[in-house]
Design a protein around this motif. Structure first.
Motif, PDB file in Angstrom:
ATOM      1  N   PRO A  52       2.813  -9.353 -14.063  1.00 21.56           N
ATOM      2  CA  PRO A  52       2.241 -10.466 -13.313  1.00 21.56           C
ATOM      3  C   PRO A  52       1.220  -9.976 -12.286  1.00 21.56           C
ATOM      4  O   PRO A  52       1.383  -8.924 -11.678  1.00 21.56           O
ATOM      5  N   ALA A  53       0.176 -10.754 -12.103  1.00 25.35           N
ATOM      6  CA  ALA A  53      -0.891 -10.411 -11.168  1.00 25.35           C
ATOM      7  C   ALA A  53      -0.455 -10.742  -9.746  1.00 25.35           C
ATOM      8  O   ALA A  53       0.219 -11.746  -9.516  1.00 25.35           O
ATOM      9  N   TYR A  54      -0.838  -9.870  -8.823  1.00 24.87           N
ATOM     10  CA  TYR A  54      -0.515 -10.125  -7.422  1.00 24.87           C
ATOM     11  C   TYR A  54      -1.611  -9.571  -6.527  1.00 24.87           C
ATOM     12  O   TYR A  54      -2.401  -8.725  -6.937  1.00 24.87           O
ATOM     13  N   CYS A  55      -1.672 -10.088  -5.336  1.00 23.16           N
ATOM     14  CA  CYS A  55      -2.635  -9.648  -4.330  1.00 23.16           C
ATOM     15  C   CYS A  55      -1.872  -9.487  -3.022  1.00 23.16           C
ATOM     16  O   CYS A  55      -0.991 -10.293  -2.734  1.00 23.16           O
ATOM     17  N   PRO A  56      -2.133  -8.476  -2.227  1.00 24.45           N
ATOM     18  CA  PRO A  56      -3.134  -7.436  -2.400  1.00 24.45           C
ATOM     19  C   PRO A  56      -2.722  -6.467  -3.504  1.00 24.45           C
ATOM     20  O   PRO A  56      -1.536  -6.207  -3.699  1.00 24.45           O
ATOM     21  N   ASN A  57      -3.723  -5.942  -4.222  1.00 19.43           N
ATOM     22  CA  ASN A  57      -3.433  -5.011  -5.303  1.00 19.43           C
ATOM     23  C   ASN A  57      -3.433  -3.579  -4.766  1.00 19.43           C
ATOM     24  O   ASN A  57      -3.892  -3.336  -3.651  1.00 19.43           O
ATOM     25  N   PRO A  58      -2.908  -2.638  -5.525  1.00 18.02           N
ATOM     26  CA  PRO A  58      -2.779  -1.255  -5.038  1.00 18.02           C
ATOM     27  C   PRO A  58      -4.099  -0.580  -4.671  1.00 18.02           C
ATOM     28  O   PRO A  58      -4.107   0.365  -3.885  1.00 18.02           O
ATOM     29  N   ALA A  59      -5.225  -1.046  -5.197  1.00 21.05           N
ATOM     30  CA  ALA A  59      -6.514  -0.433  -4.887  1.00 21.05           C
ATOM     31  C   ALA A  59      -7.076  -0.884  -3.536  1.00 21.05           C
ATOM     32  O   ALA A  59      -8.026  -0.295  -3.038  1.00 21.05           O
ATOM     33  N   MET A  60      -6.490  -1.897  -2.943  1.00 23.84           N
ATOM     34  CA  MET A  60      -7.001  -2.411  -1.662  1.00 23.84           C
ATOM     35  C   MET A  60      -6.527  -1.533  -0.514  1.00 23.84           C
ATOM     36  O   MET A  60      -5.392  -1.067  -0.517  1.00 23.84           O
ATOM     37  N   PRO A  61      -7.391  -1.331   0.493  1.00 19.40           N
ATOM     38  CA  PRO A  61      -6.985  -0.523   1.649  1.00 19.40           C
ATOM     39  C   PRO A  61      -5.882  -1.210   2.443  1.00 19.40           C
ATOM     40  O   PRO A  61      -5.805  -2.434   2.499  1.00 19.40           O
ATOM     41  N   ILE A  62      -5.018  -0.406   3.046  1.00 20.00           N
ATOM     42  CA  ILE A  62      -3.864  -0.928   3.787  1.00 20.00           C
ATOM     43  C   ILE A  62      -4.282  -1.825   4.951  1.00 20.00           C
ATOM     44  O   ILE A  62      -3.592  -2.780   5.272  1.00 20.00           O
ATOM     45  N   TRP A  63      -5.451  -1.558   5.537  1.00 18.11           N
ATOM     46  CA  TRP A  63      -5.871  -2.354   6.698  1.00 18.11           C
ATOM     47  C   TRP A  63      -6.209  -3.793   6.325  1.00 18.11           C
ATOM     48  O   TRP A  63      -6.218  -4.672   7.173  1.00 18.11           O
ATOM     49  N   SER A  64      -6.467  -4.042   5.049  1.00 18.53           N
ATOM     50  CA  SER A  64      -6.822  -5.400   4.648  1.00 18.53           C
ATOM     51  C   SER A  64      -5.644  -6.155   4.030  1.00 18.53           C
ATOM     52  O   SER A  64      -5.842  -7.159   3.363  1.00 18.53           O
ATOM     53  N   SER A  65      -4.452  -5.662   4.268  1.00 19.61           N
ATOM     54  CA  SER A  65      -3.274  -6.272   3.656  1.00 19.61           C
ATOM     55  C   SER A  65      -2.960  -7.653   4.210  1.00 19.61           C
ATOM     56  O   SER A  65      -3.276  -7.967   5.350  1.00 19.61           O
TER      57      SER A  65
END
Length: 66
Positions: free
Chosen positions: A19-32
């Motif tokens: 299943p798709a989810y956001c934030p995804n693993p490629a996103m930086p932690i600061w933008s969580s």
């Protein structure tokens, strides 16, 4: 999941990324933000309600029931 290089570009998903989810693993932690699961199977595309990232199934992706 593919990397987010351009924030306005869609994140392309294969059937193995569901299943798709956001934030995804490629996103930086600061933008969580809180994790939200996205329904991409019906329209082959979904938009995160928090950050606006668009997730799209790759052409020919096989969606299996979960």
């Amino acid at each position: 999941m593919s990397e987010v290089k351009n924030p306005t570009a869609a994140v392309e998903l294969d059937g193995t990324n569901l299943p798709a989810y956001c934030p995804n693993p490629a996103m930086p932690i600061w933008s969580s933000h809180p994790r939200v699961f996205l329904e991409v199977a019906a329209d082959h595309e979904a938009k995160c309600p928090y950050c606006g990232t668009v997730y799209r199934l790759k052409p020919g992706a096989i969606v299996k029931a979960h």
